[in-house]
Design a protein around this motif. Structure first.
Motif, PDB file in Angstrom:
ATOM      1  N   ARG A 149      -1.310  -8.040  15.573  1.00 24.48           N
ATOM      2  CA  ARG A 149      -0.333  -9.161  15.402  1.00 24.48           C
ATOM      3  C   ARG A 149       0.518  -8.888  14.199  1.00 24.48           C
ATOM      4  NH1 ARG A 149      -3.694 -14.605  15.154  1.00 24.48           N
ATOM      5  NH2 ARG A 149      -1.730 -15.309  14.716  1.00 24.48           N
ATOM      6  N   ILE A 150       0.034  -8.425  12.941  1.00 27.82           N
ATOM      7  CA  ILE A 150       0.758  -8.228  11.847  1.00 27.82           C
ATOM      8  C   ILE A 150       1.142  -6.802  11.598  1.00 27.82           C
ATOM      9  CG2 ILE A 150      -0.342 -10.415  10.798  1.00 27.82           C
ATOM     10  CD1 ILE A 150      -2.024  -8.365   9.160  1.00 27.82           C
ATOM     11  N   GLY A 151       0.745  -5.883  12.449  1.00 25.15           N
ATOM     12  CA  GLY A 151       0.983  -4.734  12.023  1.00 25.15           C
ATOM     13  C   GLY A 151       0.040  -3.856  11.442  1.00 25.15           C
ATOM     14  N   ARG A 152      -0.056  -2.470  11.572  1.00 29.18           N
ATOM     15  CA  ARG A 152      -1.286  -1.636  11.027  1.00 29.18           C
ATOM     16  C   ARG A 152      -1.263  -1.512   9.417  1.00 29.18           C
ATOM     17  NH1 ARG A 152      -2.998  -2.508  16.069  1.00 29.18           N
ATOM     18  NH2 ARG A 152      -1.939  -1.188  17.544  1.00 29.18           N
ATOM     19  N   LYS A 153      -0.094  -1.430   9.040  1.00 27.98           N
ATOM     20  CA  LYS A 153       0.183  -1.005   7.664  1.00 27.98           C
ATOM     21  C   LYS A 153      -0.140  -2.053   6.697  1.00 27.98           C
ATOM     22  CE  LYS A 153       3.460   0.554   4.206  1.00 27.98           C
ATOM     23  NZ  LYS A 153       4.986   1.152   4.166  1.00 27.98           N
ATOM     24  N   LYS A 154       0.127  -3.411   6.789  1.00 23.78           N
ATOM     25  CA  LYS A 154      -0.234  -4.387   5.983  1.00 23.78           C
ATOM     26  C   LYS A 154      -1.966  -4.401   5.620  1.00 23.78           C
ATOM     27  CE  LYS A 154       3.424  -7.600   6.865  1.00 23.78           C
ATOM     28  NZ  LYS A 154       3.985  -9.011   7.608  1.00 23.78           N
ATOM     29  N   PRO A 155      -2.751  -4.670   6.357  1.00 21.65           N
ATOM     30  CA  PRO A 155      -4.178  -4.755   5.832  1.00 21.65           C
ATOM     31  C   PRO A 155      -4.477  -3.504   5.340  1.00 21.65           C
ATOM     32  CG  PRO A 155      -4.000  -4.341   8.148  1.00 21.65           C
ATOM     33  CD  PRO A 155      -2.549  -4.454   7.847  1.00 21.65           C
ATOM     34  N   ILE A 156      -3.933  -2.263   5.619  1.00 24.99           N
ATOM     35  CA  ILE A 156      -4.523  -1.080   4.819  1.00 24.99           C
ATOM     36  C   ILE A 156      -3.974  -0.980   3.530  1.00 24.99           C
ATOM     37  CG2 ILE A 156      -4.034   1.527   4.760  1.00 24.99           C
ATOM     38  CD1 ILE A 156      -3.984   1.653   7.802  1.00 24.99           C
ATOM     39  N   ILE A 157      -2.861  -1.490   3.254  1.00 25.38           N
ATOM     40  CA  ILE A 157      -2.153  -1.541   1.976  1.00 25.38           C
ATOM     41  C   ILE A 157      -2.990  -2.748   1.140  1.00 25.38           C
ATOM     42  CG2 ILE A 157      -0.307  -2.364   0.652  1.00 25.38           C
ATOM     43  CD1 ILE A 157       0.192   0.379   1.729  1.00 25.38           C
ATOM     44  N   TRP A 158      -3.136  -3.903   1.861  1.00 22.41           N
ATOM     45  CA  TRP A 158      -3.956  -4.774   1.013  1.00 22.41           C
ATOM     46  C   TRP A 158      -5.530  -4.430   0.657  1.00 22.41           C
ATOM     47  CZ3 TRP A 158      -2.884  -9.019   5.411  1.00 22.41           C
ATOM     48  CH2 TRP A 158      -1.709  -9.543   5.254  1.00 22.41           C
ATOM     49  N   GLY A 159      -5.939  -3.614   1.484  1.00 30.04           N
ATOM     50  CA  GLY A 159      -7.357  -2.976   1.462  1.00 30.04           C
ATOM     51  C   GLY A 159      -7.043  -2.156   0.151  1.00 30.04           C
ATOM     52  N   TYR A 160      -6.436  -1.267   0.103  1.00 25.59           N
ATOM     53  CA  TYR A 160      -6.375  -0.188  -1.223  1.00 25.59           C
ATOM     54  C   TYR A 160      -5.993  -0.997  -2.415  1.00 25.59           C
ATOM     55  CZ  TYR A 160      -5.825   3.739   2.216  1.00 25.59           C
ATOM     56  OH  TYR A 160      -6.262   4.664   3.181  1.00 25.59           O
ATOM     57  N   GLY A 161      -5.161  -1.906  -2.459  1.00 30.44           N
ATOM     58  CA  GLY A 161      -4.814  -2.544  -3.685  1.00 30.44           C
ATOM     59  C   GLY A 161      -6.013  -3.410  -3.954  1.00 30.44           C
ATOM     60  N   LEU A 162      -6.669  -4.111  -3.270  1.00 25.85           N
ATOM     61  CA  LEU A 162      -7.681  -4.919  -3.754  1.00 25.85           C
ATOM     62  C   LEU A 162      -9.022  -4.005  -4.144  1.00 25.85           C
ATOM     63  CD1 LEU A 162      -7.718  -7.615  -1.104  1.00 25.85           C
ATOM     64  CD2 LEU A 162      -7.218  -7.940  -3.436  1.00 25.85           C
ATOM     65  N   THR A 163      -9.045  -2.868  -3.640  1.00 25.05           N
ATOM     66  CA  THR A 163     -10.109  -1.844  -3.939  1.00 25.05           C
ATOM     67  C   THR A 163      -9.914  -1.500  -5.242  1.00 25.05           C
ATOM     68  OG1 THR A 163     -10.603  -1.117  -1.816  1.00 25.05           O
ATOM     69  CG2 THR A 163     -11.268   0.187  -3.532  1.00 25.05           C
ATOM     70  N   VAL A 208      -8.441   6.595  -3.876  1.00 24.50           N
ATOM     71  CA  VAL A 208      -7.683   5.264  -3.400  1.00 24.50           C
ATOM     72  C   VAL A 208      -6.232   5.082  -4.114  1.00 24.50           C
ATOM     73  CG1 VAL A 208      -7.889   2.946  -3.148  1.00 24.50           C
ATOM     74  CG2 VAL A 208     -10.102   4.097  -2.817  1.00 24.50           C
ATOM     75  N   LEU A 209      -5.857   5.612  -5.244  1.00 21.92           N
ATOM     76  CA  LEU A 209      -4.575   5.319  -5.793  1.00 21.92           C
ATOM     77  C   LEU A 209      -3.805   6.433  -5.162  1.00 21.92           C
ATOM     78  CD1 LEU A 209      -2.843   4.400  -7.893  1.00 21.92           C
ATOM     79  CD2 LEU A 209      -3.669   5.890  -9.660  1.00 21.92           C
ATOM     80  N   MET A 210      -4.266   7.398  -4.888  1.00 22.64           N
ATOM     81  CA  MET A 210      -3.356   8.427  -4.238  1.00 22.64           C
ATOM     82  C   MET A 210      -2.934   7.980  -2.648  1.00 22.64           C
ATOM     83  SD  MET A 210      -4.570  12.199  -2.972  1.00 22.64           S
ATOM     84  CE  MET A 210      -5.510  11.653  -1.781  1.00 22.64           C
ATOM     85  N   ALA A 211      -4.106   7.386  -2.143  1.00 21.49           N
ATOM     86  CA  ALA A 211      -3.902   7.070  -0.751  1.00 21.49           C
ATOM     87  C   ALA A 211      -2.803   5.801  -0.858  1.00 21.49           C
ATOM     88  CB  ALA A 211      -4.993   6.700  -0.202  1.00 21.49           C
ATOM     89  N   PHE A 212      -3.006   4.879  -1.490  1.00 21.54           N
ATOM     90  CA  PHE A 212      -2.189   3.647  -1.740  1.00 21.54           C
ATOM     91  C   PHE A 212      -0.732   4.125  -1.936  1.00 21.54           C
ATOM     92  CE2 PHE A 212      -0.112   0.690  -4.616  1.00 21.54           C
ATOM     93  CZ  PHE A 212      -0.201  -0.620  -3.777  1.00 21.54           C
ATOM     94  N   LEU A 213      -0.376   5.103  -2.796  1.00 19.82           N
ATOM     95  CA  LEU A 213       0.717   5.493  -2.980  1.00 19.82           C
ATOM     96  C   LEU A 213       1.436   6.139  -1.747  1.00 19.82           C
ATOM     97  CD1 LEU A 213       0.612   6.652  -6.969  1.00 19.82           C
ATOM     98  CD2 LEU A 213       1.479   4.480  -5.907  1.00 19.82           C
ATOM     99  N   VAL A 214       0.844   7.051  -1.301  1.00 21.67           N
ATOM    100  CA  VAL A 214       1.084   7.813  -0.177  1.00 21.67           C
ATOM    101  C   VAL A 214       1.310   6.872   1.055  1.00 21.67           C
ATOM    102  CG1 VAL A 214       0.849   9.542   1.837  1.00 21.67           C
ATOM    103  CG2 VAL A 214      -0.042   9.880  -0.865  1.00 21.67           C
ATOM    104  N   THR A 215       0.560   5.920   1.181  1.00 20.62           N
ATOM    105  CA  THR A 215       0.765   5.227   2.448  1.00 20.62           C
ATOM    106  C   THR A 215       1.945   4.229   2.103  1.00 20.62           C
ATOM    107  OG1 THR A 215      -1.728   5.264   2.948  1.00 20.62           O
ATOM    108  CG2 THR A 215      -0.356   3.259   3.690  1.00 20.62           C
ATOM    109  N   LEU A 216       2.100   3.682   1.252  1.00 22.93           N
ATOM    110  CA  LEU A 216       3.232   2.767   0.894  1.00 22.93           C
ATOM    111  C   LEU A 216       4.551   3.338   0.785  1.00 22.93           C
ATOM    112  CD1 LEU A 216       3.414  -0.151  -0.504  1.00 22.93           C
ATOM    113  CD2 LEU A 216       3.865   0.873  -2.651  1.00 22.93           C
ATOM    114  N   TRP A 217       4.781   4.925   0.505  1.00 25.28           N
ATOM    115  CA  TRP A 217       5.683   5.808   0.865  1.00 25.28           C
ATOM    116  C   TRP A 217       5.879   6.204   2.056  1.00 25.28           C
ATOM    117  CZ3 TRP A 217       5.038  10.990   2.288  1.00 25.28           C
ATOM    118  CH2 TRP A 217       6.254  11.592   2.167  1.00 25.28           C
TER     119      TRP A 217
END
Length: 540
Positions: free
Chosen positions: A316-330, A516-525
């Motif tokens: 419903r909301i797309g794949r990217k949003k929950p992944i970015i939220w999960g990384y940021g909260l971690t 996780v920081l690396m993954a967050f930045l790569v996914t965001l980009w």
């Protein structure tokens, strides 16, 4: 909604299957994946208990013994990318179904083999060599299993339910870990302690043969993926899926994002949530083995719904949003979550170390966790503390001494450490947390499971959608298993080495945080905001 079409044909590649058919597809694929991950994780479950190190890697150094056992765990992960290349090639050329039948057979036989190998005390160096060879076989098999199951379910699913249907494959990964805990606890419960320590621990490995038979029976009922059948009928199969994975337009960027932005991040979160928490409770927090396994098992089981929930939400909301939220909260809550576990699991121990911290002073105070013999008396003393999971700090000094709060102990021999700790009344005996403490730990583990579910739940659908059908099995398996194999598989070893070197039971979490920081930045980009379609391009 944009119509999903098969590459090169212009025709829809899948209609929504009948409810009975999709239940069989999801059920057989998920059960097989649970069994395969059970086979892989049973080693890690027993490594956390010290059994694998004691039986197959005896060294006279308890810390080194543990690290060698985790190194054996990491070897299996290290060979997963090679399995991804090999079985990805077969999956894109021969078929999805045939390939994951082979992978689960190899895995089941290799796992049973671990339970049948004599100890190092009986056959010497042949024991660890055989263990490593079987772990390699397991790694190769797992490298082909996940991609096959995920692609198979994704190619049966309609676009608006793909995240939901494939989330059951995602939940099967922690399901395998939970099953390994259930089997271990069940076997321990019916065997005398002496029998379990002697040979009973082998039973969970040998049971893999029964799970293999059941999984093969279920998967043989399945038909081939409709997408693969259509490509085969129209002559669209890739000639060399491995080469084409790196030459298909735009695929190299997708593989980079899938490896460093998706696979690396999701796997360190989930291994930290469950494996690291189990080792932390058993080691640093002195929680009795069975109690720790029950607590983590309950927390992991109650957290399974997160994987399904976030997989469904991603439709419903797309794949990217929950992944970015999960990384940021971690990044925000990883350390506080483990501090909270430490505070409630064994408060007396935590308070003792806070009130009377242990400081080791002396010359050449360097601990080398992979050395069988330390270069100095200070290093040996640090090794004794590390093997007991004791939190310590290091200060340079001319002479060796140990400070416990305000008490200074000079001329201490490393062998006297237990006496010194007992005299200082540190509560080092194993404990069983009370009901309220256990509930609190389970609640924290469920929150960690939520972070894992947010990043892991949508992943099978997302990675299937990122790559074109003709090279999908290879293109998603290669980055997934490089990321999970090296960033995740080596996590217990790297974290244990960091903790052993620093004396800080929380220091190993920095590895997870950095990945996780690396993954967050790569996914965001690198991950597009819009949903990718089956040809790897963003939908309008």
């Amino acid at each position: 909604m944009v119509s999903v079409v098969s590459e090169g044909t212009g025709q829809p590649h899948s209609a929504e299957p009948a409810p009975k058919d999709i239940r069989l597809v999801i059920g057989a694929s998920s059960v097989g994946t649970i069994f395969e991950w059970y086979d892989f994780f049973i080693y890690g479950t027993l490594a956390a208990s010290g059994i694998i190190g004691r039986v197959f890697f005896p060294s006279g150094n308890e810390t080194l013994q543990t690290l060698l056992a985790w190194a054996g765990f990491a070897v299996g992960f290290g060979f997963r990318p090679l399995g991804a290349v090999l079985f990805g090639f077969l999956g894109d050329r021969v078929g999805r179904k045939a390939t994951f039948l082979v992978t689960i057979t190899v895995m089941g036989l290799a796992t049973a083999g671990v339970g049948l190998i004599p100890s190092a005390g009986s056959i010497g160096y042949a024991a660890p060599i055989l263990i490593i060879l079987l772990r390699i076989a397991q790694g190769l098999a797992l490298g082909g299993e996940y991609g096959g199951a995920a692609v198979y379910v994704a190619e049966h699913a309609p676009a608006d339910k793909r995240g939901f249907y494939t989330s059951f494959i995602q939940a099967s990964v922690p399901g395998g870990f939970i099953l390994s805990l259930i089997i271990v606890l069940g076997v321990k419960a019916v065997l005398p302690v002496g029998v379990w320590d002697d040979w009973g621990w082998r039973i969970p490995f040998v049971l893999s043969l029964l799970l293999l038979a059941l999984s093969l029976w279920m998967r043989l009922k399945l038909s081939e993926s409709p997408v693969f059948e259509q490509m085969k009928a129209s002559g669209e199969l890739s000639g060399n899926p491995f080469i084409e994975s790196f030459t298909y337009p735009g695929n190299r960027k997708r593989i980079f994002v899938a490896l460093f932005g998706l696979a690396a991040g999701l796997t360190v979160i989930w291994y930290t949530a469950y494996f690291s928490s189990l080792s932390f409770l058993k080691g640093s927090m002195r929680v009795e083995d069975t109690a720790a396994e029950i607590i983590v098992g309950i927390g992991a089981t109650l957290g399974l719904f997160w994987f399904i929930l976030f997989g469904k939400w991603s439709d419903r909301i797309g794949r990217k949003k929950p992944i970015i939220w999960g990384y940021g909260l971690t990044l925000l809550f990883l350390f506080p979550a483990f501090w909270a576990i430490g505070a409630v699991a064994n408060p007396a121990l935590s308070e003792s170390f806070a009130r009377e911290p242990i400081v080791v002073s002396g010359p050449d105070c360097t601990y080398r966790p992979f050395a069988s013999k330390q270069a100095s008396a200070c290093g040996t003393l640090l090794g004794d503390l590390s093997s007991r999971g004791i939190d310590y700090a290091i200060r340079p000094a001319a002479a060796l001494s140990l400070t416990m709060g305000d008490n200074l102990v000079t001329d201490i021999a490393p062998a006297d450490i237990d006496t010194a700790l007992a005299e200082a009344q540190y509560p080092l005996a194993e404990i069983v947390p009370g009901p309220l403490a256990s509930i609190a730990i389970i609640g924290i583990l469920m929150l960690l499971g939520g972070l894992s579910g947010a990043t892991f739940g949508p992943m099978a659908a997302l990675m299937s959608e990122m790559f074109p059908p003709r090279i999908r099995y290879s293109s998603m398996s290669i980055p997934y298993h490089f990321g999970t194999g090296y960033f995740g598989g080596f996590l217990p070893l790297i974290a244990a080495a960091i903790i052993a070197t620093t004396g800080d039971p929380y220091s190993g979490l920095w590895y997870t945080w950095a990945v996780v920081l690396m993954a967050f930045l790569v996914t965001l980009w690198g991950l597009p905001k819009d949903q990718p379609d089956w040809n790897g391009e963003a939908q309008a």
